[in-house]
Design a protein around this motif. Structure first.
Motif, PDB file in Angstrom:
ATOM      1  N   GLN A  14      13.941  15.405   0.865  1.00 47.38           N
ATOM      2  CA  GLN A  14      14.314  16.810   0.811  1.00 47.38           C
ATOM      3  C   GLN A  14      13.101  17.711   0.801  1.00 47.38           C
ATOM      4  N   MET A  15      13.323  18.922   1.212  1.00 51.03           N
ATOM      5  CA  MET A  15      12.269  19.944   1.186  1.00 51.03           C
ATOM      6  C   MET A  15      11.673  20.049  -0.207  1.00 51.03           C
ATOM      7  N   GLY A  16      10.388  20.237  -0.262  1.00 48.18           N
ATOM      8  CA  GLY A  16       9.705  20.429  -1.526  1.00 48.18           C
ATOM      9  C   GLY A  16       9.184  19.160  -2.167  1.00 48.18           C
ATOM     10  N   ASN A  17       9.669  18.012  -1.682  1.00 50.24           N
ATOM     11  CA  ASN A  17       9.195  16.749  -2.260  1.00 50.24           C
ATOM     12  C   ASN A  17       7.789  16.407  -1.781  1.00 50.24           C
ATOM     13  N   ASP A  18       7.171  15.462  -2.495  1.00 49.22           N
ATOM     14  CA  ASP A  18       5.869  14.909  -2.103  1.00 49.22           C
ATOM     15  C   ASP A  18       6.082  13.460  -1.695  1.00 49.22           C
ATOM     16  N   LYS A  19       5.477  13.078  -0.570  1.00 46.30           N
ATOM     17  CA  LYS A  19       5.641  11.713  -0.098  1.00 46.30           C
ATOM     18  C   LYS A  19       4.331  11.178   0.470  1.00 46.30           C
ATOM     19  N   SER A  20       4.242   9.859   0.540  1.00 49.35           N
ATOM     20  CA  SER A  20       3.059   9.216   1.126  1.00 49.35           C
ATOM     21  C   SER A  20       3.465   8.201   2.181  1.00 49.35           C
ATOM     22  N   ILE A  21       2.608   8.063   3.177  1.00 55.64           N
ATOM     23  CA  ILE A  21       2.777   7.036   4.201  1.00 55.64           C
ATOM     24  C   ILE A  21       1.503   6.181   4.165  1.00 55.64           C
ATOM     25  N   LYS A  22       1.698   4.873   4.179  1.00 57.67           N
ATOM     26  CA  LYS A  22       0.536   3.985   4.088  1.00 57.67           C
ATOM     27  C   LYS A  22       0.203   3.386   5.445  1.00 57.67           C
ATOM     28  N   CYS A  23      -1.068   3.106   5.655  1.00 59.62           N
ATOM     29  CA  CYS A  23      -1.512   2.487   6.905  1.00 59.62           C
ATOM     30  C   CYS A  23      -2.647   1.519   6.627  1.00 59.62           C
ATOM     31  N   GLU A  24      -2.543   0.379   7.269  1.00 62.57           N
ATOM     32  CA  GLU A  24      -3.583  -0.649   7.135  1.00 62.57           C
ATOM     33  C   GLU A  24      -3.871  -1.251   8.502  1.00 62.57           C
ATOM     34  N   GLN A  25      -5.148  -1.527   8.769  1.00 60.49           N
ATOM     35  CA  GLN A  25      -5.506  -2.210  10.023  1.00 60.49           C
ATOM     36  C   GLN A  25      -6.384  -3.416   9.711  1.00 60.49           C
ATOM     37  N   ASN A  26      -6.134  -4.496  10.450  1.00 57.02           N
ATOM     38  CA  ASN A  26      -6.904  -5.731  10.246  1.00 57.02           C
ATOM     39  C   ASN A  26      -7.765  -6.060  11.460  1.00 57.02           C
ATOM     40  N   LEU A  27      -8.122  -5.005  12.206  1.00 55.55           N
ATOM     41  CA  LEU A  27      -8.919  -5.190  13.425  1.00 55.55           C
ATOM     42  C   LEU A  27     -10.413  -5.033  13.174  1.00 55.55           C
ATOM     43  N   GLY A  28     -10.768  -4.605  11.972  1.00 56.11           N
ATOM     44  CA  GLY A  28     -12.175  -4.375  11.695  1.00 56.11           C
ATOM     45  C   GLY A  28     -12.723  -3.116  12.353  1.00 56.11           C
ATOM     46  N   HIS A  29     -11.838  -2.222  12.780  1.00 53.05           N
ATOM     47  CA  HIS A  29     -12.288  -0.984  13.419  1.00 53.05           C
ATOM     48  C   HIS A  29     -12.902  -0.036  12.396  1.00 53.05           C
ATOM     49  N   ASP A  30     -13.803   0.804  12.901  1.00 51.87           N
ATOM     50  CA  ASP A  30     -14.493   1.739  12.012  1.00 51.87           C
ATOM     51  C   ASP A  30     -13.764   3.065  11.855  1.00 51.87           C
ATOM     52  N   THR A  31     -12.929   3.398  12.807  1.00 50.15           N
ATOM     53  CA  THR A  31     -12.279   4.706  12.798  1.00 50.15           C
ATOM     54  C   THR A  31     -10.765   4.560  12.745  1.00 50.15           C
ATOM     55  N   MET A  32     -10.161   5.325  11.868  1.00 44.95           N
ATOM     56  CA  MET A  32      -8.702   5.361  11.770  1.00 44.95           C
ATOM     57  C   MET A  32      -8.224   6.798  11.901  1.00 44.95           C
ATOM     58  N   TYR A  33      -6.978   6.942  12.367  1.00 45.73           N
ATOM     59  CA  TYR A  33      -6.437   8.258  12.679  1.00 45.73           C
ATOM     60  C   TYR A  33      -5.003   8.402  12.179  1.00 45.73           C
ATOM     61  N   TRP A  34      -4.604   9.667  12.023  1.00 48.01           N
ATOM     62  CA  TRP A  34      -3.198   9.993  11.898  1.00 48.01           C
ATOM     63  C   TRP A  34      -2.835  10.977  13.002  1.00 48.01           C
ATOM     64  N   TYR A  35      -1.739  10.638  13.708  1.00 45.10           N
ATOM     65  CA  TYR A  35      -1.210  11.502  14.752  1.00 45.10           C
ATOM     66  C   TYR A  35       0.205  11.926  14.377  1.00 45.10           C
ATOM     67  N   LYS A  36       0.578  13.105  14.858  1.00 47.03           N
ATOM     68  CA  LYS A  36       1.951  13.582  14.680  1.00 47.03           C
ATOM     69  C   LYS A  36       2.575  13.752  16.060  1.00 47.03           C
TER      70      LYS A  36
END
Lengths: 110, 113
Positions: A14-36
């Motif tokens: 619902q509107m007004g709530n706080d939420k989190s999304i988790k992300c993990e990578q096992n590729l050994g990459h140096d850069t991670m991103y979030w896209y919408k």
């Protein structure tokens, strides 16, 4: 073995709530991103982290905050959710320009 | 002019036909180019990189035209499974996201039996 994994896959809140999304990578990459990706299917970058340092923040509202406990993780925390935040959020990692995406989190704010 | 432009389509193509579409970019200093494929409700996946000399992978051929600032993707003998949205990605130094990555909005391809 999933290269880039994000959870949850679906998030309804619902509107007004706080939420989190988790992300993990096992590729050994140096850069991670979030896209919408909104309803018009346009992929827009929100954040990227390189070696735990934020290097780009594309004028995203400060209700969105990325948190990277280590090189393999980049979590997205969202405060005070709004209707317009409804979209699919993709995590990705890269080395040398080619991106590897997670399978997305479909966020619906009611 | 938008940084990366693609014709959104949809392109409706009969199975077995050859189809090609382009992606134009505005930054002449762009360094790298990629084609991604995105299926409905799925994440984008790297289809192929685009090299200056062009490259081919099976039925797919990607080419770069620096003079006219566009990349192209050609699909021969199209299959029903080629139906998807094809996104071009341009890597440059100005604009775009981190590392200068900019996505086009995608071209929607529908292969019809």
């Amino acid at each position: 073995d999933t290269a880039v994994s994000q959870t949850p896959k679906y998030l309804v809140t619902q509107m007004g709530n706080d939420k989190s999304i988790k992300c993990e990578q096992n590729l050994g990459h140096d850069t991670m991103y979030w896209y919408k990706q909104d309803s018009k299917k346009f992929l827009k970058i929100m954040f990227s982290y390189n070696n735990k340092e934020l290097i780009i923040n594309e004028t995203v509202p400060n209700r969105f905050s990325p948190k990277s406990p280590d090189k393999a993780h980049l979590n997205l925390h969202i405060n005070s959710l709004e209707l317009g935040d409804s979209a699919v959020y993709f995590c990705a990692s890269s080395r040398g320009g080619a991106l590897h995406f997670g399978n997305g989190t479909r966020l619906t704010v009611t | 002019r938008k940084e990366v432009e693609q014709d959104p389509g949809p392109f409706n193509v009969p199975e077995g036909a050859t189809v090609a579409f382009n992606c134009t970019y505005s930054n002449s200093a762009s360094q790298s180019f990629f084609w991604y494929r995105q299926d409905c409700r799925k994440e984008p996946k790297l289809l192929m990189s685009v090299y200056s000399s062009g490259n081919e992978d099976g039925r797919f051929t990607a080419q770069l035209n620096r003079a006219s600032q566009y990349i192209s993707l050609l699909i021969r003998d199209s299959k029903l499974s080629d139906s998807a949205t094809y996104l071009c990605v341009v890597v440059g130094y100005s604009g775009g996201g981190a590392d200068g990555l900019t996505f086009g909005k995608g071209t929607h391809l529908i292969i019809q039996p």
